[in-house]
Structures are given as C-alpha cells and as structure tokens.
Design an enzyme around this catalytic site. Structure first.
Site, PDB file in Angstrom:
ATOM      1  N   VAL A   1       0.842  -1.193   0.000  1.00  0.00           N
ATOM      2  CA  VAL A   1       0.000   0.000   0.000  1.00  0.00           C
ATOM      3  C   VAL A   1       0.878   1.245   0.000  1.00  0.00           C
ATOM      4  CG1 VAL A   1      -1.737   1.333   1.267  1.00  0.00           C
ATOM      5  CG2 VAL A   1      -1.859  -1.172   1.246  1.00  0.00           C
TER       6      VAL A   1
ATOM      7  N   GLY B   1       4.347   4.231   2.863  1.00  0.00           N
ATOM      8  CA  GLY B   1       4.037   2.960   2.237  1.00  0.00           C
ATOM      9  C   GLY B   1       4.212   1.828   3.238  1.00  0.00           C
ATOM     10  N   LYS B   2       3.672   0.663   2.927  1.00  0.00           N
ATOM     11  CA  LYS B   2       3.848  -0.512   3.792  1.00  0.00           C
ATOM     12  C   LYS B   2       3.489  -1.758   2.994  1.00  0.00           C
ATOM     13  CE  LYS B   2       5.230  -1.169   8.064  1.00  0.00           C
ATOM     14  NZ  LYS B   2       6.346  -0.423   8.678  1.00  0.00           N
ATOM     15  N   GLY B   3       4.072  -2.885   3.402  1.00  0.00           N
ATOM     16  CA  GLY B   3       3.771  -4.138   2.718  1.00  0.00           C
ATOM     17  C   GLY B   3       3.816  -5.300   3.684  1.00  0.00           C
TER      18      GLY B   3
ATOM     19  N   ASP C   1      10.863  -5.144   8.013  1.00  0.00           N
ATOM     20  CA  ASP C   1       9.905  -4.927   9.092  1.00  0.00           C
ATOM     21  C   ASP C   1       9.909  -6.214   9.920  1.00  0.00           C
ATOM     22  OD1 ASP C   1       6.886  -4.607  10.254  1.00  0.00           O
ATOM     23  OD2 ASP C   1       7.643  -2.663   9.625  1.00  0.00           O
TER      24      ASP C   1
END
Length: 425
Positions: free
Chosen positions: A65, A110-112, A151
């Site tokens: 995202v 952003g992040k995944g 992460d």
C-alpha cells in the site's frame, strides 16, 4: 458540509483514521484535503504461489500500500506475519506518511506484508515467498516511486532477495529500491541500530526536558528484536537502568538491572533470535505481557501494535511511555493513560530513526558514495533531537498532548504539499 468519516473494522486502521480526523479537524484542515488524505493512493493485493519443501504448493496473500506520494516516493517496511491483512497494511502505510513528514524527509507513506508464519518456514521456503512476492510487486516499486524496507520477520537477507529478484527482472542493478540491505551489498553502516538509537534519543530528550537524570531512571523494554534490543542498549549506555526486557518467550526482570550486552549476545546466538534460556544473577521470569504492568519510570513498547488497550491500560504503573513500536496503544488506551496523567512520546516521532536511516541509505545508493557509521549517527541524532523539540514546543504552545501535536505538525506539511501540487486533471 463536514466530511463523512471513513470507518474500518480493523483496530489499527480505525485508530489511524481516528487520530487523523481528530487532528485535522482541530487544526481546521479544509474538507477536500481531509477527503484526499483519509484515503490511500494505491492498495495492491497479490497471490504468492510457492512450492514447499515437501513438493506441495501453497498460496500466500501479499499486500503493498502507498498512502501518499505528495512529498516523495512511498516508504515503509515489508513484514512477514500470520496476522498481516490489507487493512493493517493500509493503517501502517497511513502512519508512515506522518512519520516521514514529521521526520522532514522527502518520502510518502508505504507498507507491505505477506500473511505467513515465518517460524514454520524453512530458509528456502522463505526465499521462494520473498522472490515471488518481489516479482508480483515489481511493476509498482522503484527508487522514485516506492522504496520498501525490512519490518517484522524480515531483514537484510530478505532485502537482498528482493533487490536481486527485481534487478534480474529489469536487467540492471537496482540498489536504491530497497533499504535495510547488508553493508556488503549497498547497505549503510548504522542502519541496523538506527530505529533503536532514535527511540533512545527521544526517551533521553524527554527525560531532559522534564528535568530527570537518566542515571536515576528505570525502564522496561517490551520486545527484544532489533528495535527493542538497540533501544535498551543505548539507554543503558546513557545510564538508564533497564530492569526488564521481554519477547514471546516471557518477561525477564532483574531489579538490579539487566545485562543488556549479555542479553543481546544470547538472543543473537539463539537459532530463532529469542531470549529463551537467558539467565543472570537475580533474574525472574514471568509471562510476556507482565512487562507492561511493572512499576518503572519509563515503559517502552517496542514490539507489536495494540498491546495496550481498553482491557489492560488501567494496569500500567509506569510514569512515562515512549512508543518504539507502530501503534502500540489504541485510542481507548490513550484516554485511560491520559486520565492517569501518564505522558506519552508517540510512535511516529520516537521510532522515526529507522526511516531517517533508510533515507540515508537511499541517498548513499543514489550517489554511490558511502558514509562511516560515525557520520551516519552524527547526522541521525541531531535530527531526532530537533524533531522531538519541535513537537514538544508545539504541544506546549497549543496545549495539546504530544501525539496530537505530532499529528498536526506532520499533517500540515503533507497538506501543504498536496495543495501546492493540486489535483491532477
């Protein structure tokens, strides 16, 4: 007419939205900007078919995202965890926007993530998941579009697999797409410790502004991964007595202080990087969540989101909280702790050392020129101190809690950028 608020059944996304709406309305942000910034620019869902070691095929769900690119490329980690969902990923991207803005760096949020249980995967299975996920998101990531990082349950090794896969697809080396790489492969000296150094710096700055001597301060650090362990290390070096640490195997308490270096060495040598089996004189072991309720000066939650909520926040006995994890407190916990008079240094201020460090690595990759660890830390610590001071002063000037002050400072920078750039027609 007032903007209709988005809602979500996901606790983390609901928390992120509530914090945003409350801060935006209090600062008088225009309705159109609230509408734009309450939604993500891009939400990607992919399926990841992987051949397992026993020859069977499993399909995992993956997400990426980008909430906002108003200030620059999306920036945020990729986690491997069995509780990863699209809503959680969007919430974390949402918070990364404000973290990057507050940090003053040219990134959006952003992040995944991949929904899987890393503890049940072999090394080869994890590599196949990583490389297949990289291939699925390849069209959407790039040094000037979206720059992922490590992460939970991912690290330098996974970043190499990501970089290598996309470099091979594109037929050229792409080191600036992913940060958190090992120093031997376009990584940055200092990056591993950066988030923990930032959390510790913010905690020490907080102690300074309230006039408290670190050497007369006790602390408990929840979570002993990269963030928690280095947070404990730097606080310990500053004179703070770390009386408790924890991970999924339990809380490890010693009234005379934990030997942080010994604990880090133990966790590093453990095959699953855990504290399991750690011992020292005077050590007491209890349940993992017991660390949240210890009578200490500073509690630093550095593990998962939502660990303090309406069901347990009233049990907290710490005098101050510095958030090392993303979203470790729910809004209900915030209110309970506020009523108890417990000041809180918010997550996207305290743990922004990691993304600032990622920015440093990205700059070095683009330039092809690398810094020493001393140069890296010499740049990071002053930025963290300056960011803390800006939020602290804003909170006092406007008589708001530090979390609200941080949101207001961060939202204004992004909103100004959106307004200057306009809506694409």
């Amino acid at each position: 007419m007032a903007v209709e608020r988005r809602t979500s059944d996901d606790v983390l996304l609901s928390t992120a939205l509530e914090n945003f709406y409350n801060a935006a309305e209090e600062m008088g942000l225009k309705d159109d900007l609230i509408e734009i910034l309450s939604r993500s620019e891009r939400r990607i869902c992919v399926s990841i078919p992987v051949e397992m070691d026993d020859g069977t095929v499993k399909v995992f769900d993956g997400y990426r995202v980008v909430h906002s690119s108003a200030l620059g490329p999306g920036k945020g980690g990729i986690r491997f965890h069995p509780q990863v969902t699209l809503d959680e990923t969007e919430a974390l991207a949402f918070m990364m926007t404000w973290k990057c803005s507050l940090a003053g760096i040219p990134y959006g949020g952003g992040k995944g993530g991949v929904c899987c249980e890393p503890l049940e995967l072999s090394l080869k299975e994890k590599e196949r998941i990583t490389r297949t996920f990289a291939a699925r998101i390849e069209p959407f990531v790039g040094a000037w579009t979206d720059v992922p990082a490590p992460d939970i349950n991912t690290g330098a090794r996974e970043m190499v697999w990501f970089m290598d896969t996309i470099s091979k697809i594109r037929g050229q080396l792409e080191p600036a797409i992913f940060t958190g790489k090992p120093v031997s492969l376009w990584g940055s000296k200092g990056r591993t410790a950066a988030t923990g150094l930032g959390v510790a710096t913010c905690a020490l700055e907080f102690l300074r502004v309230i006039g408290r001597d670190p050497k007369e301060t006790t602390a408990a650090v929840q979570g002993f991964g990269t963030v928690g362990s280095y947070t404990a290390k730097f606080l310990h070096e500053a004179g703070v007595k770390i009386v408790a640490i924890c991970d999924i195997t339990g809380t490890y308490y010693c009234k005379d202080g934990i030997d942080v270096e010994k604990a880090m060495a133990h966790a590093h040598s453990h095959p699953k990087r855990l504290l399991e089996g750690y011992s020292q004189a005077g050590l007491e072991k209890s349940k993992p969540n017991d660390i949240l309720y210890l009578d200490v000066d500073v509690l630093l939650p550095c593990a998962m989101e939502g660990v303090l909520n309406k069901a347990n926040a009233d049990k907290v006995r710490a005098k101050y909280i510095v958030e090392g994890a993303n979203g470790p407190l729910t809004p209900e916990a915030d209110e309970i702790l506020k009523s108890k008079g417990i000041p809180i240094v918010p997550d996207f201020l305290a743990n922004s050392g990691g993304v600032i460090g990622s920015y440093f690595e990205w700059c070095q990759n683009l330039a092809g020129f690398f810094w020493t660890e001393e140069e890296y830390n010499a740049r990071l610590v002053p930025i963290m101190k300056s960011n803390f001071q800006r939020v602290w002063e804003y909170s006092k000037e406007h008589n708001v809690e530090m979390r609200r002050a941080a949101f207001m400072v961060a939202i204004k920078r992004v909103a100004d950028a959106v307004e200057m750039r306009g809506v694409f027609l």
